[in-house]
Write a protein that holds these residues in place. Sequence first.
Motif, mmCIF file in Angstrom:
data_model
loop_
_atom_site.group_PDB
_atom_site.id
_atom_site.type_symbol
_atom_site.label_atom_id
_atom_site.label_comp_id
_atom_site.label_asym_id
_atom_site.label_seq_id
_atom_site.Cartn_x
_atom_site.Cartn_y
_atom_site.Cartn_z
ATOM 1 N N LEU A 206 5.650 4.881 3.710
ATOM 2 C CA LEU A 206 4.735 3.816 2.822
ATOM 3 C C LEU A 206 3.848 3.380 3.404
ATOM 4 O O LEU A 206 2.474 3.209 2.770
ATOM 5 C CB LEU A 206 5.983 3.292 2.249
ATOM 6 C CG LEU A 206 5.092 2.311 0.676
ATOM 7 C CD1 LEU A 206 4.554 3.034 -0.286
ATOM 8 C CD2 LEU A 206 6.490 1.279 0.195
ATOM 9 N N ALA A 207 4.163 2.669 4.459
ATOM 10 C CA ALA A 207 3.491 1.970 5.553
ATOM 11 C C ALA A 207 2.653 2.926 6.129
ATOM 12 O O ALA A 207 0.751 2.682 5.991
ATOM 13 C CB ALA A 207 4.116 1.444 6.365
ATOM 14 N N GLY A 208 2.510 4.054 6.564
ATOM 15 C CA GLY A 208 1.940 5.234 6.905
ATOM 16 C C GLY A 208 0.729 5.433 5.643
ATOM 17 O O GLY A 208 -0.723 5.708 5.848
ATOM 18 N N THR A 209 0.938 6.057 4.879
ATOM 19 C CA THR A 209 0.533 5.879 3.622
ATOM 20 C C THR A 209 -0.439 4.566 3.129
ATOM 21 O O THR A 209 -2.216 4.957 2.792
ATOM 22 C CB THR A 209 0.770 6.122 2.072
ATOM 23 O OG1 THR A 209 1.887 7.244 2.031
ATOM 24 C CG2 THR A 209 0.167 6.439 0.635
ATOM 25 N N CYS A 210 -0.328 3.997 2.963
ATOM 26 C CA CYS A 210 -1.194 2.416 3.286
ATOM 27 C C CYS A 210 -2.306 2.645 3.995
ATOM 28 O O CYS A 210 -3.790 2.034 3.471
ATOM 29 C CB CYS A 210 0.355 0.820 3.206
ATOM 30 S SG CYS A 210 0.663 0.608 1.703
ATOM 31 N N HIS A 211 -1.683 3.041 5.485
ATOM 32 C CA HIS A 211 -2.512 2.944 6.134
ATOM 33 C C HIS A 211 -4.165 3.982 6.217
ATOM 34 O O HIS A 211 -4.628 3.509 6.831
ATOM 35 C CB HIS A 211 -2.207 2.744 7.379
ATOM 36 C CG HIS A 211 -3.383 2.487 8.634
ATOM 37 N ND1 HIS A 211 -4.184 1.426 9.313
ATOM 38 C CD2 HIS A 211 -3.264 3.189 9.765
ATOM 39 C CE1 HIS A 211 -4.615 1.969 9.578
ATOM 40 N NE2 HIS A 211 -4.596 2.718 10.735
ATOM 41 N N ALA A 212 -3.391 4.935 5.754
ATOM 42 C CA ALA A 212 -4.559 6.025 5.713
ATOM 43 C C ALA A 212 -5.500 6.242 4.494
ATOM 44 O O ALA A 212 -6.658 6.578 4.694
ATOM 45 C CB ALA A 212 -3.132 7.122 5.322
ATOM 46 N N TYR A 213 -4.608 5.283 3.900
ATOM 47 C CA TYR A 213 -5.978 5.175 2.334
ATOM 48 C C TYR A 213 -7.201 4.375 3.224
ATOM 49 O O TYR A 213 -8.354 4.835 3.036
ATOM 50 C CB TYR A 213 -5.712 3.691 1.573
ATOM 51 C CG TYR A 213 -6.210 3.392 0.669
ATOM 52 C CD1 TYR A 213 -6.266 4.228 -1.049
ATOM 53 C CD2 TYR A 213 -7.470 2.941 0.695
ATOM 54 C CE1 TYR A 213 -7.237 3.494 -2.099
ATOM 55 C CE2 TYR A 213 -8.208 1.856 -0.550
ATOM 56 C CZ TYR A 213 -7.990 3.276 -1.855
ATOM 57 O OH TYR A 213 -8.606 2.890 -2.783
ATOM 58 N N ALA A 214 -6.852 3.372 4.054
ATOM 59 C CA ALA A 214 -7.786 2.817 4.750
ATOM 60 C C ALA A 214 -8.859 3.592 5.861
ATOM 61 O O ALA A 214 -10.204 3.750 5.483
ATOM 62 C CB ALA A 214 -7.028 1.312 4.974
ATOM 63 N N VAL A 215 -8.244 4.148 6.202
ATOM 64 C CA VAL A 215 -8.646 5.501 7.242
ATOM 65 C C VAL A 215 -8.907 6.527 7.121
ATOM 66 O O VAL A 215 -10.481 6.477 7.145
ATOM 67 C CB VAL A 215 -7.162 6.131 8.374
ATOM 68 C CG1 VAL A 215 -8.030 7.112 9.557
ATOM 69 C CG2 VAL A 215 -6.731 5.085 8.964
ATOM 70 N N TYR A 216 -9.037 6.881 5.514
ATOM 71 C CA TYR A 216 -10.065 7.948 5.755
ATOM 72 C C TYR A 216 -11.216 7.639 4.848
ATOM 73 O O TYR A 216 -12.053 8.111 4.457
ATOM 74 C CB TYR A 216 -8.839 8.479 4.185
ATOM 75 C CG TYR A 216 -7.693 9.875 5.091
ATOM 76 C CD1 TYR A 216 -8.048 11.277 5.808
ATOM 77 C CD2 TYR A 216 -6.171 9.528 4.929
ATOM 78 C CE1 TYR A 216 -7.254 11.291 6.360
ATOM 79 C CE2 TYR A 216 -5.397 10.414 5.143
ATOM 80 C CZ TYR A 216 -6.474 11.378 6.399
ATOM 81 O OH TYR A 216 -4.965 12.396 6.516
#
Length: 414
Positions: A206-216
Amino acid sequence: MFNYIDRTIISILQVPIKRDLALSDAQLGALTGLSFAIVYSTLCLPVARWADRGNRTRIVAGSLALWSAMTALTGFAGGFMTLVMLRIGVAVGEAGSVPSTHSIIADLYPARERATVLALWGLSLPAGMAYGYLFAGQLERMIGWRGTFLVIGLAGIALAPLVLWTMREPLRGRFDAPAQHAAEGADLKAALRHLWQLKAFRYLVLAGTCHAYAVYATMNWNAPFYGRVHGMALTDVSIYLALLNGFGSAIGMYLGGRLSDRAGRHDNGGRLRVVAWALLAMVPFALAQYLVASPTLSIVFGAFASILMMFYFGPIVAVPQLLVPPGMRALTSAVVIITFNLLGLGLGPVCTGLLSDLLATRLDVATDSIRYALCSATLLSVAGGVLFLVAARHLSGSGAPEEVSAATPCPVPR
């Protein structure tokens, strides 16, 4: 590296593609994110299950040939739907690459070294992005965006036989105790149930998904941002983004993996706390990157943001590998990748594009709409940082990886 080159070039070529095919920001967001993510995520699980039982090096070579062919054919696209179908073809090919590779690396190195090694392997991402930005920007000037897709796709096709002939399949589970192989025969439903029961894994994803939103979102929209807001030429943007996302991301990936392994020597939770504090420190730099008026200052702030943004890369792959037996590693990586792609890559670029369109039409800020849309995406990393701290708490107390001998299965956190 070619995996990330093929993902990057469509981002840097958005400006000429939009001009020639009359696309909206929302269509560009769907093209660079959602259409790719849906198919990639759908195929990732079955291909990963195949990789857990079959020859992983052949899967990697075949995947490379397929997505490179689809990239080459993109040069002949005549409209939005054709581009979508070809990006779907790229997604079909790339679905077999990363989970298989993560599983191979886990069989080449012991647990205490994996975050560092995966971070080193992860340098293919900034290298691919740097080459993608540089090559795409320069080739577009010489042969147009269609010729750029064709040349880069053919180069990937030429590489596939070399991968097939030179890579060797490692012994599966060579660093793991026999007890860890017990779950290998479990069916897909049982394997997914096992993952869901791990609280550390749930919060980590869940943490990685939130950050991945910003990264992509930032990776896909940085090029249009510097072109529209700061009036930079495409060739200049390609050079600056190659430096930001190439060197900056490379430094962040290596430091993140190295510091994560070091912090996890006495407490596994330290592996994720390193990531959490890096993300929370990154957000102010990213907001400054998009809000300052000076393009020079924007690039300086962007360099710091790029370094801190990629701290998560090695740990987000290495930590789940500690929690599962060898016969579930490709599947575990696939689950991480699926959630990242569906909610990160799938929603980040398209929602940012939709918000940009909305701001441009409703608030009459056409030039600055992408600036504010990117700021909103960046804030998701705050939630990611907090959730990484929660995941670290559940991971703590599981023992230090280097204390786990070949005769003892890795401890599973609660």
